[in-house]
Structures are given as structure tokens and as C-alpha cells.
Enzyme design. Sequence first.
Site, PDB file in Angstrom:
ATOM      1  N   GLU A 122       0.842  -1.212   0.000  1.00  0.00           N
ATOM      2  CA  GLU A 122       0.000   0.000   0.000  1.00  0.00           C
ATOM      3  C   GLU A 122       0.871   1.254   0.000  1.00  0.00           C
ATOM      4  O   GLU A 122       1.866   1.327   0.704  1.00  0.00           O
ATOM      5  CB  GLU A 122      -0.885  -0.005   1.247  1.00  0.00           C
ATOM      6  CG  GLU A 122      -1.809   1.213   1.298  1.00  0.00           C
ATOM      7  CD  GLU A 122      -2.984   0.973   2.214  1.00  0.00           C
ATOM      8  OE1 GLU A 122      -3.728  -0.005   1.982  1.00  0.00           O
ATOM      9  OE2 GLU A 122      -3.148   1.743   3.160  1.00  0.00           O
ATOM     10  N   THR A 172      -4.026   4.860  -1.360  1.00  0.00           N
ATOM     11  CA  THR A 172      -5.074   5.358  -0.464  1.00  0.00           C
ATOM     12  C   THR A 172      -5.684   6.654  -0.999  1.00  0.00           C
ATOM     13  O   THR A 172      -5.192   7.246  -1.966  1.00  0.00           O
ATOM     14  CB  THR A 172      -4.539   5.602   0.966  1.00  0.00           C
ATOM     15  OG1 THR A 172      -3.547   6.619   0.896  1.00  0.00           O
ATOM     16  CG2 THR A 172      -3.960   4.336   1.557  1.00  0.00           C
ATOM     17  N   GLY A 207     -14.435   6.281   5.286  1.00  0.00           N
ATOM     18  CA  GLY A 207     -13.577   7.363   5.796  1.00  0.00           C
ATOM     19  C   GLY A 207     -13.987   7.680   7.224  1.00  0.00           C
ATOM     20  O   GLY A 207     -15.104   7.352   7.659  1.00  0.00           O
ATOM     21  N   ASP A 208     -13.076   8.286   7.967  1.00  0.00           N
ATOM     22  CA  ASP A 208     -13.396   8.700   9.345  1.00  0.00           C
ATOM     23  C   ASP A 208     -14.304   9.918   9.302  1.00  0.00           C
ATOM     24  O   ASP A 208     -14.160  10.777   8.431  1.00  0.00           O
ATOM     25  CB  ASP A 208     -12.110   9.036  10.110  1.00  0.00           C
ATOM     26  CG  ASP A 208     -11.342   7.773  10.467  1.00  0.00           C
ATOM     27  OD1 ASP A 208     -11.995   6.738  10.720  1.00  0.00           O
ATOM     28  OD2 ASP A 208     -10.102   7.817  10.475  1.00  0.00           O
ATOM     29  N   HIS A 221     -14.183  -2.187  14.903  1.00  0.00           N
ATOM     30  CA  HIS A 221     -14.126  -0.769  14.535  1.00  0.00           C
ATOM     31  C   HIS A 221     -14.493   0.073  15.762  1.00  0.00           C
ATOM     32  O   HIS A 221     -15.443  -0.268  16.487  1.00  0.00           O
ATOM     33  CB  HIS A 221     -15.090  -0.493  13.375  1.00  0.00           C
ATOM     34  CG  HIS A 221     -14.984   0.915  12.871  1.00  0.00           C
ATOM     35  ND1 HIS A 221     -15.735   1.943  13.373  1.00  0.00           N
ATOM     36  CD2 HIS A 221     -14.165   1.466  11.947  1.00  0.00           C
ATOM     37  CE1 HIS A 221     -15.407   3.071  12.743  1.00  0.00           C
ATOM     38  NE2 HIS A 221     -14.454   2.806  11.874  1.00  0.00           N
ATOM     39  N   LYS A 227     -22.363  -5.363   4.142  1.00  0.00           N
ATOM     40  CA  LYS A 227     -21.502  -4.687   3.153  1.00  0.00           C
ATOM     41  C   LYS A 227     -21.065  -5.703   2.089  1.00  0.00           C
ATOM     42  O   LYS A 227     -21.050  -5.388   0.906  1.00  0.00           O
ATOM     43  CB  LYS A 227     -20.300  -4.076   3.894  1.00  0.00           C
ATOM     44  CG  LYS A 227     -19.423  -3.190   3.071  1.00  0.00           C
ATOM     45  CD  LYS A 227     -18.539  -2.265   3.925  1.00  0.00           C
ATOM     46  CE  LYS A 227     -17.394  -2.957   4.624  1.00  0.00           C
ATOM     47  NZ  LYS A 227     -16.445  -2.008   5.254  1.00  0.00           N
ATOM     48  N   GLN A 254      -7.668  -4.028   8.994  1.00  0.00           N
ATOM     49  CA  GLN A 254      -6.861  -3.032   9.697  1.00  0.00           C
ATOM     50  C   GLN A 254      -5.579  -3.739  10.127  1.00  0.00           C
ATOM     51  O   GLN A 254      -5.567  -4.968  10.265  1.00  0.00           O
ATOM     52  CB  GLN A 254      -7.666  -2.551  10.922  1.00  0.00           C
ATOM     53  CG  GLN A 254      -7.000  -1.530  11.789  1.00  0.00           C
ATOM     54  CD  GLN A 254      -6.691  -0.257  11.028  1.00  0.00           C
ATOM     55  OE1 GLN A 254      -5.751  -0.213  10.247  1.00  0.00           O
ATOM     56  NE2 GLN A 254      -7.484   0.776  11.264  1.00  0.00           N
ATOM     57  N   LYS A 279       7.649   3.390   1.369  1.00  0.00           N
ATOM     58  CA  LYS A 279       9.042   3.119   1.753  1.00  0.00           C
ATOM     59  C   LYS A 279       9.558   1.924   0.948  1.00  0.00           C
ATOM     60  O   LYS A 279       9.393   0.768   1.363  1.00  0.00           O
ATOM     61  CB  LYS A 279       9.131   2.799   3.254  1.00  0.00           C
ATOM     62  CG  LYS A 279       8.847   3.994   4.144  1.00  0.00           C
ATOM     63  CD  LYS A 279       8.946   3.575   5.590  1.00  0.00           C
ATOM     64  CE  LYS A 279       8.594   4.714   6.522  1.00  0.00           C
ATOM     65  NZ  LYS A 279       8.181   4.233   7.836  1.00  0.00           N
TER      66      LYS A 279
HETATM   67  P1  FAD Z   1     -18.016   1.170   7.380  1.00  0.00           P
HETATM   68  O1  FAD Z   1     -17.923  -0.155   6.737  1.00  0.00           O
HETATM   69  O2  FAD Z   1     -19.136   2.058   6.983  1.00  0.00           O
HETATM   70  O3  FAD Z   1     -18.026   0.934   8.963  1.00  0.00           O
HETATM   71  C1  FAD Z   1     -17.888   2.030   9.842  1.00  0.00           C
HETATM   72  C2  FAD Z   1     -18.602   1.739  11.153  1.00  0.00           C
HETATM   73  O4  FAD Z   1     -20.010   1.795  10.953  1.00  0.00           O
HETATM   74  C3  FAD Z   1     -18.342   0.344  11.726  1.00  0.00           C
HETATM   75  O5  FAD Z   1     -18.328   0.460  13.137  1.00  0.00           O
HETATM   76  C4  FAD Z   1     -19.541  -0.467  11.264  1.00  0.00           C
HETATM   77  O6  FAD Z   1     -19.807  -1.568  12.111  1.00  0.00           O
HETATM   78  C5  FAD Z   1     -20.626   0.581  11.371  1.00  0.00           C
HETATM   79  N1  FAD Z   1     -21.783   0.376  10.467  1.00  0.00           N
HETATM   80  C6  FAD Z   1     -21.751  -0.011   9.184  1.00  0.00           C
HETATM   81  N2  FAD Z   1     -23.004  -0.053   8.686  1.00  0.00           N
HETATM   82  C7  FAD Z   1     -23.841   0.316   9.699  1.00  0.00           C
HETATM   83  C8  FAD Z   1     -25.244   0.483   9.833  1.00  0.00           C
HETATM   84  N3  FAD Z   1     -26.075   0.234   8.805  1.00  0.00           N
HETATM   85  N4  FAD Z   1     -25.741   0.898  11.022  1.00  0.00           N
HETATM   86  C9  FAD Z   1     -24.933   1.143  12.088  1.00  0.00           C
HETATM   87  N5  FAD Z   1     -23.592   1.002  12.003  1.00  0.00           N
HETATM   88  C10 FAD Z   1     -23.066   0.594  10.847  1.00  0.00           C
HETATM   89  N6  FAD Z   1      -9.415   6.013   5.303  1.00  0.00           N
HETATM   90  C11 FAD Z   1      -9.197   6.984   4.375  1.00  0.00           C
HETATM   91  O7  FAD Z   1      -9.555   8.152   4.599  1.00  0.00           O
HETATM   92  N7  FAD Z   1      -8.593   6.701   3.172  1.00  0.00           N
HETATM   93  C12 FAD Z   1      -8.189   5.447   2.849  1.00  0.00           C
HETATM   94  O8  FAD Z   1      -7.646   5.233   1.758  1.00  0.00           O
HETATM   95  C13 FAD Z   1      -8.382   4.403   3.813  1.00  0.00           C
HETATM   96  N8  FAD Z   1      -8.016   3.120   3.541  1.00  0.00           N
HETATM   97  C14 FAD Z   1      -8.272   2.125   4.465  1.00  0.00           C
HETATM   98  C15 FAD Z   1      -7.929   0.799   4.146  1.00  0.00           C
HETATM   99  C16 FAD Z   1      -8.157  -0.227   5.050  1.00  0.00           C
HETATM  100  C17 FAD Z   1      -7.781  -1.648   4.702  1.00  0.00           C
HETATM  101  C18 FAD Z   1      -8.732   0.067   6.329  1.00  0.00           C
HETATM  102  C19 FAD Z   1      -8.941  -1.030   7.331  1.00  0.00           C
HETATM  103  C20 FAD Z   1      -9.099   1.376   6.646  1.00  0.00           C
HETATM  104  C21 FAD Z   1      -8.881   2.420   5.722  1.00  0.00           C
HETATM  105  N9  FAD Z   1      -9.250   3.739   5.984  1.00  0.00           N
HETATM  106  C22 FAD Z   1      -9.026   4.731   5.049  1.00  0.00           C
HETATM  107  C23 FAD Z   1      -9.874   4.090   7.278  1.00  0.00           C
HETATM  108  C24 FAD Z   1     -11.429   3.990   7.220  1.00  0.00           C
HETATM  109  O9  FAD Z   1     -11.922   4.958   6.345  1.00  0.00           O
HETATM  110  C25 FAD Z   1     -11.974   4.218   8.647  1.00  0.00           C
HETATM  111  O10 FAD Z   1     -11.605   3.161   9.484  1.00  0.00           O
HETATM  112  C26 FAD Z   1     -13.458   4.511   8.761  1.00  0.00           C
HETATM  113  O11 FAD Z   1     -13.738   4.950  10.095  1.00  0.00           O
HETATM  114  C27 FAD Z   1     -14.394   3.332   8.483  1.00  0.00           C
HETATM  115  O12 FAD Z   1     -14.447   3.035   7.160  1.00  0.00           O
HETATM  116  P2  FAD Z   1     -15.201   1.707   6.654  1.00  0.00           P
HETATM  117  O13 FAD Z   1     -15.173   1.738   5.184  1.00  0.00           O
HETATM  118  O14 FAD Z   1     -14.678   0.517   7.350  1.00  0.00           O
HETATM  119  O15 FAD Z   1     -16.688   2.043   7.170  1.00  0.00           O
END
Ligand code: FAD
Length: 308
Positions: free
Chosen positions: A25, A56, A116-117, A160, A176, A187, A283
Amino acid sequence: MYENGRSNMKIIDILKKPEFGLSFEVFPPKKETGYESVRLATEEIARLKPSFMSVTYGAGGGTSAYTLNIGKNIKDKYGVPLLAHLTCISSDREKVRAQIEAMKEAGIENVMALRGDIPAEMSDSDRSSWDYHYAIELVRQLKESGKDFCIGGACYPEVHPESVNQREDIRHLKEKVEAGVEFLTTQMVFDNSLFFTFLYKLREAGVTVPVIPGIMPITNGNQVERAIKLSGAFMPQRFRAIVDRFGNDPVAMKQAGIIYAADQIIDLYANGITNVHVYSMNKPDVAAGIQKSLADVMRSDVQTCEYT
Ligand code: FAD
């Protein structure tokens, strides 16, 4: 310069291959001034011929063009299959639609669909006014985009941070996947047993898609706190001892971090995991170090040994 057709492979087809695959990555620059150095670093990593590379996506989407340009360069010049990340939470449907069109134009086959966060400034606003709440909404939009993207999703062996418990987290993850996610990347984990327990729970819950463990080589003592803060990952005592001992010696820490990550990967492979994603963080020396440490292991066709 590269194997014909490999650059357009779907990740899901790569994951079906029996041989071991290591993917790397990288992240795009934040500003134009950083573009050249990131391009050079990512090209060096691409020359290692990983099974695929992921790029990313900046949280606010402000660097979306860099994600595409860096990714397209790796794919077109080095033939490395590309996984382009895309986030949605701080965007709107029109901007995301435009980015999806740009990805189609660039010939991108694989998209990591992420929420995304949630930015601090959004947390107080009315959730009903947001265009997106969860990654599943982006997955659905990609499925309706008119292109058959291979879609990946994120998952969290240590749960998460927003989830009330692991059961709920896995329930949403399953939704999903059912919406169209074909593979998952975890993660970062520093303790493989957490990955294996999580994988077992996913299978028990009926999530059957490939799950790629994410390994982050910690090669610098200062990285540790940031990595734990960002990921919430558990740091095993064995690794803490390494950081305590070598954290102030950059050369020793780099070697120890590479060996620790390589050791994790060997353990994963020995226990049946054939694809591992390395958070190589632009890196090339670290990516190359890991690959070198694993050279003979990766060549092995893994015949089960009978103990005598
Ligand atoms: P989701 O799958 O939407 O999950 C987020 C939270 O919501 C979880 O707690 C889930 O249980 C909950 N949830 C899901 N659906 C529902 C629902 N219907 N009702 C209630 N709760 C629900 N961030 C970046 O900004 N850029 C990147 O390129 C990036 N790459 C990443 C790559 C990987 C492999 C990982 C693990 C993380 C990455 N992240 C990145 C961070 C990620 O965006 C954050 O961790 C973010 O907070 C959650 O994204 P997600 O897609 O997992 O969200």
C-alpha cells in the site's frame, strides 16, 4: 516491460491463485510539491512486482487526482494491478460520481470502497443531511455505476472503534459484503492470533469472501504511538520490547521491524493464508526488505511436511 494483461486483473482473480501473493500500500502526496518524490517511491515499489498495489484516498478527497495519477502510473508503466481507494463520508454524491467516472476513464478495475473517518466538524451536524453514513452506500453506488468494478472493503479484527461490539460490527460487515464487496482487507494487526480468531468468527457468521490480513512494518520508534492511535491495534509485549530496546537506533529498529513483519507473514502463510497486504507507506527499502526476507518462502510450493 510487464506481463501482458496483468495490469487489468481483478483482485478477486489474483486472490484465487494458489501461489503466495504479497501486495503493498502507498499513499498519495498531500501537495503538488510532494508529487515527484511519491511517484519515484511508488515506482520503486512497483518494480518489486507485488501481486497488486493499493493507493489510499485522502480523507477529504482533496488529493483524489493524485490517487488516480499515482495509481495509473504504477498500473500502466509497470503492469502492477491497482486497487484505488475511494472514501465518501466527507463528500457528496455528485463529487463521488465524478470520481467514479474518472476511475472508469483511467481504466481502473478495482476499488476499495471506504466510508472514511467522520471529520470532527461533521460530528455535530444533522446526520440526516449527510449524503453518506456508511461504506455500504458507496458500494451500492459503485454497483450502479455501469462498470463491473471488483470492490474491496475494510474490516477490523479488533472491532471498529464506533461499534458497540464485535457481533454488530460483523453483522454490518456481512451486509456490506452482500451489497457487493468481493474481498476484505483488515486493519493492521501485530498479533496474528487476533486475525485468526476474527477470520473464524467471520466464517461462522457466513462471511465467505477472501480476507487479506494487513501487516504494518514498524521501522521507526516514533511510528508506534501514531500507529496505535490511528488503528487501536493491540501491540504484543514481544514487539513492545523490540521498540523499547531499539526505538532510538534507527538502523537497528528498521531491521527489527522488517524481521518482525516478515515473521508475522511467514506465520500467516504457514497457517494457510496465501495473500498478505503490507502497509508499506511509500518506503521502497522496507517493501524490498520484507520481500527479500521472504524470497525463498514465497517460492516454496508449500508441500505439507510429514514429521518423522
Ligand atoms: P463502514 O464499513 O461504513 O463501517 C464504519 C462503522 O459503521 C463500523 O463500526 C460499522 O460496524 C458501522 N456500520 C456499518 N453499517 C452500519 C449500519 N447500517 N448501522 C450502524 N452502524 C453501521 N481512510 C481513508 O480516509 N482513506 C483510505 O484510503 C483508507 N483506507 C483504508 C484501508 C483499510 C484496509 C482500512 C482497514 C481502513 C482504511 N481507511 C481509510 C480508514 C477507514 O476509512 C476508517 O476506518 C473509517 O472509520 C471506516 O471506514 P469503513 O469503510 O470501514 O466504514
